[in-house]
Design a protein around this motif. Structure first.
Motif, PDB file in Angstrom:
ATOM      1  N   VAL A  21      11.534  17.249  28.632  1.00 59.08           N
ATOM      2  CA  VAL A  21      10.722  18.267  29.284  1.00 59.08           C
ATOM      3  C   VAL A  21       9.273  18.206  28.810  1.00 59.08           C
ATOM      4  CG1 VAL A  21      10.278  20.753  29.226  1.00 59.08           C
ATOM      5  CG2 VAL A  21      12.479  19.908  29.982  1.00 59.08           C
ATOM      6  N   GLY A  22       9.080  18.018  27.510  1.00 56.50           N
ATOM      7  CA  GLY A  22       7.722  17.930  26.997  1.00 56.50           C
ATOM      8  C   GLY A  22       6.955  16.770  27.613  1.00 56.50           C
ATOM      9  N   GLY A  23       7.604  15.618  27.737  1.00 62.63           N
ATOM     10  CA  GLY A  23       6.967  14.477  28.367  1.00 62.63           C
ATOM     11  C   GLY A  23       6.659  14.734  29.831  1.00 62.63           C
ATOM     12  N   LEU A  24       7.571  15.443  30.522  1.00 63.00           N
ATOM     13  CA  LEU A  24       7.336  15.768  31.923  1.00 63.00           C
ATOM     14  C   LEU A  24       6.108  16.667  32.060  1.00 63.00           C
ATOM     15  CD1 LEU A  24       8.977  14.880  34.406  1.00 63.00           C
ATOM     16  CD2 LEU A  24      10.054  17.135  34.402  1.00 63.00           C
ATOM     17  N   VAL A  25       5.971  17.623  31.160  1.00 69.78           N
ATOM     18  CA  VAL A  25       4.786  18.495  31.172  1.00 69.78           C
ATOM     19  C   VAL A  25       3.527  17.683  30.872  1.00 69.78           C
ATOM     20  CG1 VAL A  25       3.681  20.438  30.015  1.00 69.78           C
ATOM     21  CG2 VAL A  25       6.107  20.549  30.555  1.00 69.78           C
ATOM     22  N   ALA A  26       3.632  16.718  29.957  1.00 70.31           N
ATOM     23  CA  ALA A  26       2.479  15.871  29.643  1.00 70.31           C
ATOM     24  C   ALA A  26       2.097  14.995  30.828  1.00 70.31           C
ATOM     25  CB  ALA A  26       2.781  15.005  28.419  1.00 70.31           C
ATOM     26  N   VAL A  27       3.077  14.535  31.605  1.00 74.01           N
ATOM     27  CA  VAL A  27       2.775  13.779  32.822  1.00 74.01           C
ATOM     28  C   VAL A  27       2.009  14.663  33.801  1.00 74.01           C
ATOM     29  CG1 VAL A  27       3.779  12.675  34.864  1.00 74.01           C
ATOM     30  CG2 VAL A  27       4.689  12.161  32.603  1.00 74.01           C
ATOM     31  N   ALA A  28       2.434  15.926  33.923  1.00 72.49           N
ATOM     32  CA  ALA A  28       1.713  16.859  34.796  1.00 72.49           C
ATOM     33  C   ALA A  28       0.270  17.030  34.318  1.00 72.49           C
ATOM     34  CB  ALA A  28       2.426  18.206  34.817  1.00 72.49           C
ATOM     35  N   SER A  29       0.089  17.121  33.008  1.00 69.13           N
ATOM     36  CA  SER A  29      -1.264  17.233  32.455  1.00 69.13           C
ATOM     37  C   SER A  29      -2.091  15.988  32.768  1.00 69.13           C
ATOM     38  CB  SER A  29      -1.194  17.458  30.941  1.00 69.13           C
ATOM     39  OG  SER A  29      -2.477  17.537  30.381  1.00 69.13           O
ATOM     40  N   THR A  30      -1.470  14.822  32.653  1.00 72.88           N
ATOM     41  CA  THR A  30      -2.162  13.572  32.961  1.00 72.88           C
ATOM     42  C   THR A  30      -2.565  13.518  34.425  1.00 72.88           C
ATOM     43  OG1 THR A  30      -0.874  12.450  31.249  1.00 72.88           O
ATOM     44  CG2 THR A  30      -1.976  11.059  32.856  1.00 72.88           C
ATOM     45  N   LEU A  31      -1.702  13.972  35.303  1.00 72.44           N
ATOM     46  CA  LEU A  31      -2.042  14.012  36.726  1.00 72.44           C
ATOM     47  C   LEU A  31      -3.231  14.950  36.966  1.00 72.44           C
ATOM     48  CD1 LEU A  31       1.527  14.078  38.305  1.00 72.44           C
ATOM     49  CD2 LEU A  31      -0.133  12.221  38.451  1.00 72.44           C
ATOM     50  N   GLY A  32      -3.267  16.060  36.227  1.00 69.19           N
ATOM     51  CA  GLY A  32      -4.422  16.947  36.328  1.00 69.19           C
ATOM     52  C   GLY A  32      -5.706  16.255  35.884  1.00 69.19           C
ATOM     53  N   ALA A  33      -5.588  15.430  34.839  1.00 72.98           N
ATOM     54  CA  ALA A  33      -6.761  14.688  34.371  1.00 72.98           C
ATOM     55  C   ALA A  33      -7.203  13.658  35.406  1.00 72.98           C
ATOM     56  CB  ALA A  33      -6.442  14.009  33.046  1.00 72.98           C
ATOM     57  N   ILE A  34      -6.242  13.024  36.056  1.00 73.26           N
ATOM     58  CA  ILE A  34      -6.580  12.069  37.113  1.00 73.26           C
ATOM     59  C   ILE A  34      -7.294  12.782  38.258  1.00 73.26           C
ATOM     60  CG2 ILE A  34      -5.586  10.549  38.876  1.00 73.26           C
ATOM     61  CD1 ILE A  34      -3.384   9.864  36.858  1.00 73.26           C
ATOM     62  N   ALA A  35      -6.831  13.980  38.606  1.00 76.88           N
ATOM     63  CA  ALA A  35      -7.506  14.759  39.651  1.00 76.88           C
ATOM     64  C   ALA A  35      -8.934  15.097  39.242  1.00 76.88           C
ATOM     65  CB  ALA A  35      -6.716  16.033  39.938  1.00 76.88           C
ATOM     66  N   LEU A  36      -9.116  15.419  37.965  1.00 73.10           N
ATOM     67  CA  LEU A  36     -10.466  15.700  37.469  1.00 73.10           C
ATOM     68  C   LEU A  36     -11.364  14.464  37.599  1.00 73.10           C
ATOM     69  CD1 LEU A  36     -12.555  17.474  36.016  1.00 73.10           C
ATOM     70  CD2 LEU A  36     -11.497  16.770  33.845  1.00 73.10           C
ATOM     71  N   LEU A  37     -10.831  13.314  37.248  1.00 68.58           N
ATOM     72  CA  LEU A  37     -11.606  12.080  37.379  1.00 68.58           C
ATOM     73  C   LEU A  37     -11.963  11.812  38.833  1.00 68.58           C
ATOM     74  CD1 LEU A  37      -9.761   9.681  34.902  1.00 68.58           C
ATOM     75  CD2 LEU A  37     -11.854  10.984  34.529  1.00 68.58           C
ATOM     76  N   ALA A  38     -11.045  12.111  39.726  1.00 72.05           N
ATOM     77  CA  ALA A  38     -11.298  11.875  41.154  1.00 72.05           C
ATOM     78  C   ALA A  38     -12.442  12.734  41.663  1.00 72.05           C
ATOM     79  CB  ALA A  38     -10.036  12.148  41.957  1.00 72.05           C
ATOM     80  N   SER A  39     -12.697  13.868  41.008  1.00 68.48           N
ATOM     81  CA  SER A  39     -13.767  14.766  41.463  1.00 68.48           C
ATOM     82  C   SER A  39     -15.131  14.407  40.900  1.00 68.48           C
ATOM     83  CB  SER A  39     -13.429  16.207  41.067  1.00 68.48           C
ATOM     84  OG  SER A  39     -13.553  16.383  39.661  1.00 68.48           O
ATOM     85  N   LEU A  40     -15.172  13.493  39.917  1.00 76.34           N
ATOM     86  CA  LEU A  40     -16.434  13.178  39.239  1.00 76.34           C
ATOM     87  C   LEU A  40     -17.262  12.168  40.021  1.00 76.34           C
ATOM     88  CD1 LEU A  40     -15.176  12.853  35.551  1.00 76.34           C
ATOM     89  CD2 LEU A  40     -16.262  14.836  36.621  1.00 76.34           C
ATOM     90  N   ASP A  41     -18.535  12.115  39.696  1.00 73.87           N
ATOM     91  CA  ASP A  41     -19.452  11.147  40.274  1.00 73.87           C
ATOM     92  C   ASP A  41     -19.323   9.844  39.489  1.00 73.87           C
ATOM     93  OD1 ASP A  41     -21.439   9.646  41.320  1.00 73.87           O
ATOM     94  OD2 ASP A  41     -23.077  11.047  40.885  1.00 73.87           O
ATOM     95  N   TRP A  42     -18.693   8.865  40.109  1.00 76.88           N
ATOM     96  CA  TRP A  42     -18.388   7.626  39.386  1.00 76.88           C
ATOM     97  C   TRP A  42     -19.578   6.681  39.279  1.00 76.88           C
ATOM     98  CZ3 TRP A  42     -14.367   6.476  36.404  1.00 76.88           C
ATOM     99  CH2 TRP A  42     -13.285   7.368  36.443  1.00 76.88           C
ATOM    100  N   SER A  43     -20.737   7.117  39.755  1.00 74.63           N
ATOM    101  CA  SER A  43     -21.935   6.292  39.547  1.00 74.63           C
ATOM    102  C   SER A  43     -22.456   6.413  38.117  1.00 74.63           C
ATOM    103  CB  SER A  43     -23.036   6.713  40.530  1.00 74.63           C
ATOM    104  OG  SER A  43     -23.415   8.072  40.292  1.00 74.63           O
ATOM    105  N   VAL A  44     -21.951   7.383  37.383  1.00 74.62           N
ATOM    106  CA  VAL A  44     -22.380   7.598  35.996  1.00 74.62           C
ATOM    107  C   VAL A  44     -21.356   6.947  35.060  1.00 74.62           C
ATOM    108  CG1 VAL A  44     -22.984   9.310  34.269  1.00 74.62           C
ATOM    109  CG2 VAL A  44     -23.446   9.762  36.692  1.00 74.62           C
TER     110      VAL A  44
END
Length: 813
Positions: free
Chosen positions: A180-203
């Motif tokens: 369960v802890g790993g599953l929650v950490a995967v959810a957190s990682t997906l949230g981080a990926i979503a955050l990266l998707a929102s950033l300006d990747w020219s920087v």
């Protein structure tokens, strides 16, 4: 003009691109689904499943509450939309790493609903609030993304459903590997990926920061979070009304599976215990033992008879061996291997064939692995065959006949069983299951079933057998023997062809020697005058059931609530039994009524009240608010009713609760997502709306009619083929159900985009209410009635939509 431009004229606010919006929507939706499944597992360990049911409903409302806040402050938020979006995504990703340690270690005690302790109640409420946080933040992200891209909102909703389907497929695969802890950490990682998707990747600095963030969260937290913060179980487990076992400080092994967490508890010599012993054997020393605990609430005792064969006298003199006193070299089928005492009893009786069925693969792995020395002699015996499978599926496709079929205290208490929102369902205790068991008995064969609550469970068990046999009262009475163990456990023996006088004499000798109390046996002996005997001899059993103060009516595959003994008709009487221990009654309707009341209360306070206060500010078009929001409520309610019914109905075909979650729910969400993506404007006329309604109602009706024949015809097929059959059966219905919401939300975004967050919140609120109504309807009338209610909900929603389209066409003309 862009939606943000409408709110902030003169300002150039950068919006996420469609690709960015789809990436954010998909990753966040998948993360929410993974967290929801993780939460069901965590709650089943920390609390009894009744309270897990309440918590999950409250948490899902968090999705709607955050959407309401987006609706209230949408002009201010959309002026700086990317900043708000990135802040929410950062908080969303971090919330999982905060929530899991708190939920896993928070001090909790059982809440007594009638006499709640203030401290316990506050801890329970805090648990609710903490668990809701990721739902609240994730719901805000989803609402904001849709508000940013109103013209493609149907595409985003389709991505939302497809990503949730991916989460359904991933969770059962990941859970045994990372817990369960790993599953929650995967959810957190997906949230981080979503955050990266929102950033300006020219920087470049953002790229480096994002990569480091993913390495830290993914590489460190996923494999370790479950070890850093293991989910604490209950401190003490009640085995019977007289025996308990401390478990938290004696755990020697713990591992997650797709179905449950299995712990191995070392039992102190002073606490050693064995089920099914007679009163005259309580003084005999017990060998070394371990307790195999599933989800912190149920389990089996594994005794070391391999290294202490002298202790097998305990098994020979226990209720496990009662049926074997009447048969020679029997062929034996055991439903639920557990700790293996039934297997030992069959082996000691000289059985020629012993087939043991166990749903949880980890239980068999323990016998063959770390506890091998305890089960060595069983595993080395060529007569013993252990099979990991669902017992009910085997009953439906088995062709062999048996002299003894035995089921001792078999329960399915785990949260994923058949569907994590419904209370205490079990498909081994239905009329159809009893009929299948009796059908597999050879001439003179014996069915032995042991249960924990003597009177109520005993009466319902007898009612099931009576309904399954459909014979005369005399034949029924000749075929039964009932006896009681110390601690109020009950065993019911049914013999095909009836018990002879000699059979009863043998059993009476067994009872006297070992200290069991006979409650009923045929043959004109002195009446015991027990409630079980009165039922067995009653000429009008339907009248007896109707007059009994609790609900002991036979349960069916359509209404599989064996452990629920209260009905809605009994009203407040059920309230005063709501705190009964689970070995007496596992499903009280007052829990469902409590959930319904709380859902309505929270929806009124956090959704409808803010909507009423801000109605004039957000609504400036001519479209009807009541009709518009009614459409979204009807669709949300109907979809959830269909979802839960399908999960329940197809679990028999698939033979494993994990398969039902992945294939049924995942298939439904995936097909609905595709329906959203490909049918954007298909129902833009009243005629097409009515055609869609006819198609949905027809599909639901066909599923009700063909469900039984589908299961019966496909049950003997290999597992991969059955998975494909279930997916194909679900896909057309799911695709149809995806069309109404896609059109409704797309049409609303074109007419009054200010209402989008409110419509989304209403849809979520109705979905949560749907989980409660599904439980209420299925407990009262069965899951076929839930399907009919789903059709009615969709019918009302689409009828209102068709009427709205007709009015708009009239205005245009």
């Amino acid at each position: 003009m862009d939606q943000v431009g409408q709110y902030c004229p003169g300002e150039k606010t950068r919006l996420p691109s469609l690709i960015q919006a789809m990436a954010i929507m998909g990753t966040v939706s998948c993360a929410i689904l993974l967290y929801e499944i993780a939460l069901t597992r965590l709650c089943s360990i920390r609390l009894f499943f009744h309270f897990a049911f309440l918590i999950l409903g409250h948490c899902m409302l968090g999705l709607g509450v955050s959407s309401i806040l987006v609706g209230v402050f949408q002009r201010r938020i959309l002026a700086e939309v990317l900043q708000w979006l990135q802040f929410l995504l950062l908080a969303f990703s971090a919330s999982f790493l905060l929530v899991h340690p708190l939920l896993s270690g928070m001090e909790l005690t059982k809440v007594q609903l009638l006499q709640p302790d203030l401290g316990s109640l506050l801890a329970f409420l805090l648990f609710n609030v903490v668990a809701m946080l990721p739902f609240f933040l994730g719901g805000g992200v989803l609402a904001l993304v849709m508000q940013c891209r109103v013209r493609e909102v149907h595409v985003l909703y389709g991505v939302d459903l497809l990503a949730a389907a991916a989460g359904c497929a991933l969770a059962p695969l990941l859970l045994p590997l990372i817990g369960v802890g790993g599953l929650v950490a995967v959810a957190s990682t997906l949230g981080a990926i979503a955050l990266l998707a929102s950033l300006d990747w020219s920087v470049w600095s953002m790229k480096v920061l994002g990569a480091l963030l993913l390495v830290v969260i993914g590489g460190v937290c996923i494999p370790q979070l479950d070890h850093w913060y293991p989910v604490r179980a209950k401190k003490v487990l009640n085995l019977t009304r007289d025996a308990s076992l401390p478990i938290e400080s004696h755990r020697v092994y713990s591992r997650w599976s797709t179905q449950s967490r299995v712990d191995v508890i070392e039992v102190d010599e002073s606490k050693r215990f064995m089920f099914c012993r007679g009163a005259h054997t309580l003084g005999i020393p017990l060998p070394d033992q371990r307790y195999i605990l599933q989800d912190g609430a149920a389990g089996s005792l594994l005794l070391d008879f391999s290294r202490h064969p002298e202790a097998l006298e305990l098994v020979e003199r226990s209720a496990y061996s009662a049926a074997f006193a009447l048969v020679q070299r029997p062929r034996v089928l055991i439903l639920g291997v557990g700790g293996g005492c039934d297997l030992w009893a069959a082996r000691q009786a000289g059985a020629s064939v012993i087939k043991g069925l166990e749903l949880n693969a980890q239980v068999l792995e323990l016998h063959r692995g770390i506890l091998w020395e305890f089960s060595k002699r069983l595993l080395e015996d060529p007569r013993v065959e252990l099979v990991q499978t669902d017992a009910r599926s085997v009953l439906m496709r088995e062709e062999s006949r048996y002299d003894v079929i035995q089921m001792t205290g078999t329960d399915t208490w785990t949260a994923l069983t058949s569907g994590s929102y419904v209370l205490a369902e079990n498909y081994l205790y239905t009329v159809e299951a009893m009929r299948a068991m009796v059908g597999l008995l050879d001439a003179g064969g014996i069915l032995s079933i042991t249960r924990f609550a003597r009177d109520m469970e005993g009466l319902r068990l007898l009612a099931l057998l009576d309904a399954a046999l459909e014979g005369s009262t005399q034949d029924f009475a000749r075929s039964l023997v009932c006896f009681v163990h110390p601690g109020a456990l009950l065993t019911v023996l049914y013999r095909r062809g009836g018990f002879s006088a000699a059979d009863v004499e043998v059993l009476d000798s067994f009872f006297r020697r070992n200290g069991f109390g006979r409650l009923y046996a045929p043959g004109g002996r002195k009446p015991a005058n027990t409630v079980l005997e009165r039922f067995i001899l009653a000429p009008d059993k339907e009248g007896f059931i109707a007059a009994y103060p609790r609900d002991i009516s036979p349960t069916t595959d359509d209404r599989p609530y064996f452990f629920t003994f209260d009905t809605w008709k009994q009203g407040l009487a059920a309230l005063f039994r709501v705190d009964e221990p689970v070995f007496v009654s596992q499903g009280n309707p007052m829990f469902v009524l409590t959930q319904a009341g709380l859902v309505l209360l929270f929806s009124a306070l956090f959704i409808f009240l803010p909507f009423s206060l801000h109605r004039r500010k957000i609504h400036r078009t001519r479209i009807s608010l009541g009709r518009t929001l009614g459409i979204f409520a009807g669709i949300g309610l109907g979809y959830m009713l269909v979802e839960l019914s399908l999960i329940q109905k197809l679990v028999l075909l698939l033979g494993h609760p994990g398969y039902s979650l992945s294939v049924t729910l995942g298939g439904l969400l995936a097909s609905s997502g595709l329906g959203c993506l490909v049918t954007r404007g298909w129902i833009a006329t009243p005629r097409k709306t009515w055609l869609l309604l006819a198609a949905i109602v027809s599909a639901l009706g066909m599923f009700v009619i063909l469900d039984g024949p589908l299961v019966a015809s496909a049950i003997a097929l290999p597992t991969p083929v059955r998975l494909l059959v279930a997916f194909v059966a679900v896909f057309p219905l799911g695709a149809l159900l995806g069309v109404p919401f896609a059109y409704a939300i797309n049409a609303l975004s074109a007419r009054d985009p200010f209402l989008l967050p409110w419509a989304w919140a209403i849809n979520i609120s109705a979905s949560v209410l749907g989980t409660v109504l599904a439980a209420m309807l299925s407990m009262a009338q069965g899951f076929d009635a839930v399907f009919l209610a789903a059709g009615l909900s969709y019918g009302l929603a689409l009828a209102v939509l068709a009427g709205t389209l007709s009015r708009e066409q009239a205005l245009v003309r």
